[in-house]
Design a protein around this motif. Structure first.
Motif, PDB file in Angstrom:
ATOM      1  N   PHE A 196      -0.433  48.978   2.472  1.00 21.08           N
ATOM      2  CA  PHE A 196      -0.426  50.346   3.005  1.00 21.08           C
ATOM      3  C   PHE A 196      -0.926  51.306   1.941  1.00 21.08           C
ATOM      4  CE2 PHE A 196       3.673  50.724   0.794  1.00 21.08           C
ATOM      5  CZ  PHE A 196       3.636  52.048   0.342  1.00 21.08           C
ATOM      6  N   LEU A 197      -1.417  52.435   2.394  1.00 18.99           N
ATOM      7  CA  LEU A 197      -1.774  53.544   1.518  1.00 18.99           C
ATOM      8  C   LEU A 197      -1.197  54.802   2.125  1.00 18.99           C
ATOM      9  CD1 LEU A 197      -3.403  54.554  -0.983  1.00 18.99           C
ATOM     10  CD2 LEU A 197      -5.283  55.014   0.597  1.00 18.99           C
TER      11      LEU A 197
ATOM     12  N   PHE B 218      -9.435  47.662   0.739  1.00 20.97           N
ATOM     13  CA  PHE B 218      -8.895  46.821   1.813  1.00 20.97           C
ATOM     14  C   PHE B 218     -10.003  46.107   2.588  1.00 20.97           C
ATOM     15  CE2 PHE B 218      -6.008  50.556   1.339  1.00 20.97           C
ATOM     16  CZ  PHE B 218      -5.028  49.899   0.628  1.00 20.97           C
ATOM     17  N   SER B 219     -11.088  46.808   2.837  1.00 21.17           N
ATOM     18  CA  SER B 219     -12.188  46.168   3.569  1.00 21.17           C
ATOM     19  C   SER B 219     -12.865  45.095   2.728  1.00 21.17           C
ATOM     20  CB  SER B 219     -13.215  47.211   4.014  1.00 21.17           C
ATOM     21  OG  SER B 219     -13.800  47.863   2.904  1.00 21.17           O
ATOM     22  N   LYS B 220     -12.893  45.287   1.399  1.00 19.28           N
ATOM     23  CA  LYS B 220     -13.510  44.298   0.509  1.00 19.28           C
ATOM     24  C   LYS B 220     -12.751  42.974   0.550  1.00 19.28           C
ATOM     25  CE  LYS B 220     -16.995  46.403  -1.629  1.00 19.28           C
ATOM     26  NZ  LYS B 220     -18.387  45.863  -1.653  1.00 19.28           N
ATOM     27  N   ARG B 221     -11.444  43.007   0.817  1.00 23.16           N
ATOM     28  CA  ARG B 221     -10.707  41.754   0.946  1.00 23.16           C
ATOM     29  C   ARG B 221     -10.436  41.415   2.410  1.00 23.16           C
ATOM     30  NH1 ARG B 221      -6.404  44.167  -3.158  1.00 23.16           N
ATOM     31  NH2 ARG B 221      -5.064  45.411  -1.824  1.00 23.16           N
ATOM     32  N   GLU B 222     -11.303  41.911   3.262  1.00 25.28           N
ATOM     33  CA  GLU B 222     -11.333  41.551   4.681  1.00 25.28           C
ATOM     34  C   GLU B 222     -10.033  41.889   5.409  1.00 25.28           C
ATOM     35  OE1 GLU B 222     -13.791  37.843   5.515  1.00 25.28           O
ATOM     36  OE2 GLU B 222     -13.111  37.469   3.456  1.00 25.28           O
ATOM     37  N   GLN B 223      -9.386  42.972   4.987  1.00 27.00           N
ATOM     38  CA  GLN B 223      -8.211  43.456   5.692  1.00 27.00           C
ATOM     39  C   GLN B 223      -8.638  44.465   6.756  1.00 27.00           C
ATOM     40  OE1 GLN B 223      -6.181  44.555   1.901  1.00 27.00           O
ATOM     41  NE2 GLN B 223      -4.436  43.432   2.700  1.00 27.00           N
TER      42      GLN B 223
ATOM     43  N   LEU C  36       9.698  42.216  -5.471  1.00 25.75           N
ATOM     44  CA  LEU C  36       8.691  41.161  -5.504  1.00 25.75           C
ATOM     45  C   LEU C  36       7.481  41.488  -4.643  1.00 25.75           C
ATOM     46  CD1 LEU C  36      10.996  38.014  -5.534  1.00 25.75           C
ATOM     47  CD2 LEU C  36       9.800  39.084  -7.443  1.00 25.75           C
ATOM     48  N   LEU C  37       7.621  42.411  -3.708  1.00 27.15           N
ATOM     49  CA  LEU C  37       6.452  43.056  -3.114  1.00 27.15           C
ATOM     50  C   LEU C  37       6.340  44.410  -3.812  1.00 27.15           C
ATOM     51  CD1 LEU C  37       4.082  43.485  -1.328  1.00 27.15           C
ATOM     52  CD2 LEU C  37       5.590  44.016   0.577  1.00 27.15           C
ATOM     53  N   ARG C  38       5.388  44.516  -4.680  1.00 27.52           N
ATOM     54  CA  ARG C  38       5.272  45.698  -5.532  1.00 27.52           C
ATOM     55  C   ARG C  38       4.774  46.913  -4.746  1.00 27.52           C
ATOM     56  NH1 ARG C  38       3.079  44.813 -11.368  1.00 27.52           N
ATOM     57  NH2 ARG C  38       5.123  44.288 -12.212  1.00 27.52           N
ATOM     58  N   VAL C  39       5.365  48.056  -5.060  1.00 27.44           N
ATOM     59  CA  VAL C  39       4.916  49.334  -4.505  1.00 27.44           C
ATOM     60  C   VAL C  39       4.658  50.271  -5.679  1.00 27.44           C
ATOM     61  CG1 VAL C  39       5.463  51.302  -3.030  1.00 27.44           C
ATOM     62  CG2 VAL C  39       6.269  49.005  -2.399  1.00 27.44           C
ATOM     63  N   TYR C  40       3.456  50.828  -5.728  1.00 24.96           N
ATOM     64  CA  TYR C  40       3.052  51.716  -6.814  1.00 24.96           C
ATOM     65  C   TYR C  40       3.033  53.164  -6.327  1.00 24.96           C
ATOM     66  CZ  TYR C  40       1.301  47.300  -8.739  1.00 24.96           C
ATOM     67  OH  TYR C  40       1.192  46.010  -9.187  1.00 24.96           O
ATOM     68  N   TYR C  41       3.248  54.090  -7.262  1.00 27.63           N
ATOM     69  CA  TYR C  41       3.152  55.507  -6.896  1.00 27.63           C
ATOM     70  C   TYR C  41       2.555  56.298  -8.050  1.00 27.63           C
ATOM     71  CZ  TYR C  41       7.358  56.507  -9.710  1.00 27.63           C
ATOM     72  OH  TYR C  41       8.264  56.639 -10.743  1.00 27.63           O
ATOM     73  N   SER C  42       1.905  57.394  -7.699  1.00 28.14           N
ATOM     74  CA  SER C  42       1.361  58.292  -8.713  1.00 28.14           C
ATOM     75  C   SER C  42       2.347  59.427  -8.956  1.00 28.14           C
ATOM     76  CB  SER C  42       0.002  58.841  -8.250  1.00 28.14           C
ATOM     77  OG  SER C  42       0.163  59.652  -7.100  1.00 28.14           O
TER      78      SER C  42
ATOM     79  N   LEU D 234       5.054  61.381  -6.581  1.00 24.14           N
ATOM     80  CA  LEU D 234       4.969  60.635  -5.322  1.00 24.14           C
ATOM     81  C   LEU D 234       3.829  61.156  -4.451  1.00 24.14           C
ATOM     82  CD1 LEU D 234       8.782  60.373  -4.430  1.00 24.14           C
ATOM     83  CD2 LEU D 234       7.329  58.562  -5.365  1.00 24.14           C
ATOM     84  N   ALA D 235       2.744  61.547  -5.113  1.00 22.13           N
ATOM     85  CA  ALA D 235       1.604  62.099  -4.379  1.00 22.13           C
ATOM     86  C   ALA D 235       0.875  61.017  -3.579  1.00 22.13           C
ATOM     87  CB  ALA D 235       0.641  62.780  -5.344  1.00 22.13           C
ATOM     88  N   ILE D 236       0.781  59.826  -4.147  1.00 22.90           N
ATOM     89  CA  ILE D 236       0.124  58.698  -3.484  1.00 22.90           C
ATOM     90  C   ILE D 236       0.974  57.455  -3.722  1.00 22.90           C
ATOM     91  CG2 ILE D 236      -2.002  57.354  -3.254  1.00 22.90           C
ATOM     92  CD1 ILE D 236      -3.435  59.669  -4.717  1.00 22.90           C
ATOM     93  N   LEU D 237       1.152  56.654  -2.684  1.00 17.95           N
ATOM     94  CA  LEU D 237       1.880  55.395  -2.802  1.00 17.95           C
ATOM     95  C   LEU D 237       1.065  54.294  -2.144  1.00 17.95           C
ATOM     96  CD1 LEU D 237       4.229  57.769  -2.043  1.00 17.95           C
ATOM     97  CD2 LEU D 237       5.701  55.829  -2.606  1.00 17.95           C
ATOM     98  N   SER D 238       1.196  53.072  -2.686  1.00 19.75           N
ATOM     99  CA  SER D 238       0.488  51.934  -2.084  1.00 19.75           C
ATOM    100  C   SER D 238       1.053  50.631  -2.616  1.00 19.75           C
ATOM    101  CB  SER D 238      -1.005  52.005  -2.397  1.00 19.75           C
ATOM    102  OG  SER D 238      -1.701  50.938  -1.770  1.00 19.75           O
ATOM    103  N   THR D 239       0.933  49.581  -1.816  1.00 18.07           N
ATOM    104  CA  THR D 239       1.222  48.231  -2.283  1.00 18.07           C
ATOM    105  C   THR D 239       0.064  47.692  -3.116  1.00 18.07           C
ATOM    106  OG1 THR D 239       0.513  47.605  -0.062  1.00 18.07           O
ATOM    107  CG2 THR D 239       2.876  47.436  -0.550  1.00 18.07           C
ATOM    108  N   SER D 240      -1.029  48.424  -3.167  1.00 21.65           N
ATOM    109  CA  SER D 240      -2.212  47.989  -3.908  1.00 21.65           C
ATOM    110  C   SER D 240      -2.392  48.811  -5.176  1.00 21.65           C
ATOM    111  CB  SER D 240      -3.466  48.101  -3.045  1.00 21.65           C
ATOM    112  OG  SER D 240      -4.630  47.898  -3.823  1.00 21.65           O
ATOM    113  N   PHE D 241      -2.297  48.152  -6.329  1.00 17.71           N
ATOM    114  CA  PHE D 241      -2.556  48.822  -7.605  1.00 17.71           C
ATOM    115  C   PHE D 241      -4.001  49.293  -7.671  1.00 17.71           C
ATOM    116  CE2 PHE D 241      -4.105  48.390 -12.020  1.00 17.71           C
ATOM    117  CZ  PHE D 241      -3.333  49.376 -12.629  1.00 17.71           C
TER     118      PHE D 241
END
Length: 574
Positions: free
Chosen positions: A3-4, A27-32, A124-130, A133-140
């Motif tokens: 998610f983003l 996300f599109s680069k990894r065919e999501q 163990l499912l990582r969640v990152y934030y800036s 909390l301006a932006i959050l994502s499971t993708s670093f």
């Protein structure tokens, strides 16, 4: 799945899709595939599915919704079946929510105008934030591309190169952090935090070996019962010559003796392979053996495509970096191609003396150096301050164990294994696996973690307790030879117990030197894909940012060289 989330409190531009196109492109680069988006007055949220890794969500008539990413069982229900119960209990703040959750997951809830998020007990499912909390994502990688200003953090740069992880909720960029696990965070409005507690009561018989074996076995089998009822035969797991994979397989077979998908990695004569094949042959199990060293050599003109693919699929980083022969990505895709649940044996060391120390506490700095000091730091630049590096590392470890001083009790040292090493090292691997198919690490479920903290240390020496678990669950599995030169049905030989005793009692200051001396005896020849002929195809070796931190020409360890080059590639691409 990923998610983003963009907090509109800090974003006034109208065209978010255009502004964050490079993040969405990850996300599109990894065919999501984007399967849903929620565009509210104060936030924008988009969800992405992979081929065999899906998000589950439900939106209610009043606009409230719940989203589950990763692998989550709630009250033994999975996926869409658990959403209503979880949403209701979250709304009522049921104090047993954590106790009824199993898995590696992230949950997002929109309730009465408040958007809240939490992930599993160890994150163990990582969640990152800036910042803010301006932006959050499971993708670093996605969040790295989303922020405008990125500042390299020396401490985490060195942690990643040297140790393969970034510790203490920090990353290589000062502006990006890890979401605290076991915490409900309200993202919009007041941005408040609320601890998500696990309710635990220590058994009165915790010092009784046989009763604890029986009690822990029951807890473990309850978890596997939930797993098998959902996935049946569509489960894949490694089988090696060690304790943890044997415990996983024994538990699965205790619930239901069906043909699970088994695999082993290594060369033909490796002890893991020899012992796994022996078990498979004698138990009439189908075992897939993959020797990654025999993969066809990557052609020079294909190498840049491979590294770019690794870069996206491993989310910019990975425990061993993104420079390899293509076998890592290929094996992950193959073992999950039919949507199998990946059962990982990571963390089973909670039942053993992982730190290989005696039954008393230590000063945190001594403890850290005992386990992590390399002794020789010649490749690293003047930016590397050994004293500062280890002081920071020790401080992070103390915080992870909830200690109030710079000394750790023996129990707190045990807690550091899951709360520090697993959380900040293994979680990188788990998060990447979750993008291929559902993944579980059942041996570090909170119900087992808390019990492991209370096990007397004498139970953990020489793997006695975990061996007893295997024997109590499936005595046949315990009979087979292991990598340790004995089976799990008998007490370890006297010479092995004496060797363990000797290792536990080596002075702490001597261990780094011994570790370095031993490492020098290993074959230091680098694999072909780390030679300049290959690396120069994707990196300008004469003009590298990473050279400020390390002289890559002096790195003889393949993993550390790969990680240093990975950071350089990441900085180039974002």
């Amino acid at each position: 799945m990923d998610f983003l989330l963009i907090n509109k409190k800090y974003e006034t531009r109208n065209s978010l899709i255009e502004e964050y196109s490079s993040s969405f492109d990850v996300f599109s680069k990894r065919e999501q595939v984007k399967i849903a988006e929620f565009d509210k007055d104060d936030f924008y949220l988009s969800l992405y599915n992979s081929k065999n890794s899906k998000c589950f969500f439900k939106e209610y008539k009043n606009g409230d919704f719940i989203i589950v990413l990763g692998t989550l069982f709630y009250k033994s229900e999975f996926g869409e079946d658990c959403l209503d119960n979880l949403f209701r209990d979250f709304a009522e703040r049921d104090k047993y929510i954590s106790n009824n959750l199993i898995g590696n997951y992230c949950v997002i809830v929109y309730l009465n105008g408040e958007l809240s998020i939490f992930n599993d007990y160890l994150g163990l499912l990582r969640v990152y934030y800036s910042e803010n909390l301006a932006i959050l994502s499971t993708s670093f990688l996605a969040i790295s591309k989303a922020i405008k200003n990125r500042t390299l953090s020396n401490q985490e740069i060195y942690e990643y190169i040297i140790r393969g992880g970034m510790y203490g909720d920090n990353t290589i960029f000062s502006e990006i952090k890890l979401l605290p696990s076991s915490t409900i965070i309200c993202i919009n409005g007041e941005q408040k935090m609320e601890e998500l507690k696990y309710i635990y009561e220590r058994p009165i018989f915790y010092e009784d070996f046989d009763k604890m074996v029986s009690h822990v076995s029951d807890k473990l089998l309850a978890i596997f019962d939930v797993i098998v009822k959902k996935y049946d035969t569509n489960i894949t797991l490694a089988l090696t010559g060690g304790y943890d994979s044997r415990l996983n397989l024994a538990s699965l077979r205790k619930i239901k003796k069906i043909p699970y998908h088994l695999y082993v990695y290594g060369k033909e004569n490796d002890s893991d392979v020899v012992n796994a094949k022996n078990i498979a042959e004698r138990e009439n199990l189908v075992l897939k053996h993959i020797d990654r060293s025999k993969y066809t050599k990557v052609k020079l003109n294909n190498f840049s495509d491979l590294i770019e693919k690794n870069y996206y699929y491993f989310d910019g980083l990975g425990n061993v970096g993104i420079f390899d022969n293509g076998s890592d990505l290929d094996t992950r895709i193959n073992r999950s191609q039919d949507g199998q649940l990946q059962v990982n044996g990571g963390g089973g060391e909670i039942f053993r003396n992982y730190w290989n120390l005696n039954s008393f506490g230590k000063k945190s700095l001594d403890f850290v150096r005992h386990k992590y000091d390399l002794f020789n730091y010649e490749p690293y630049s003047l930016l590397f301050n050994k004293k500062e590096y280890f002081n920071n590392f020790a401080t992070k470890m103390v915080r992870s164990a909830g200690a109030n001083s710079n000394s750790l009790t023996r129990k707190q040292m045990e807690m550091c294994y899951p709360l520090f090493r697993i959380k900040y090292w293994q979680a990188i691997n788990n998060s990447n696996n979750l993008r291929f198919s559902n993944t579980l690490t059942p041996l570090i479920d909170p119900s087992l973690l808390y019990l492991s903290y209370d096990l007397p240390m004498k139970f953990k020496f020489n793997g006695v307790f975990e061996a007893a678990l295997i024997k109590s669950i499936d005595a046949k599995m315990a009979e087979y030879e292991s990598n340790y030169g004995h089976n799990f049905n008998v007490r370890p030989p006297f010479k092995d117990r004496m060797k363990s005793f000797f290792m536990r009692n080596i002075p702490l200051l001597v261990k780094p030197y011994l570790r370095w001396t031993f490492s020098k005896t290993k074959n230091s020849e680098l694999p072909y894909y780390l030679e300049k002929e290959y690396t120069s195809k994707v990196i300008d070796l004469d003009n590298m940012v990473i050279s400020k931190f390390v002289d890559i020409n002096k790195l003889s360890d393949a993993g550390r060289l790969s990680r240093a080059l990975t950071i350089e590639y990441l900085l180039k691409k974002i």
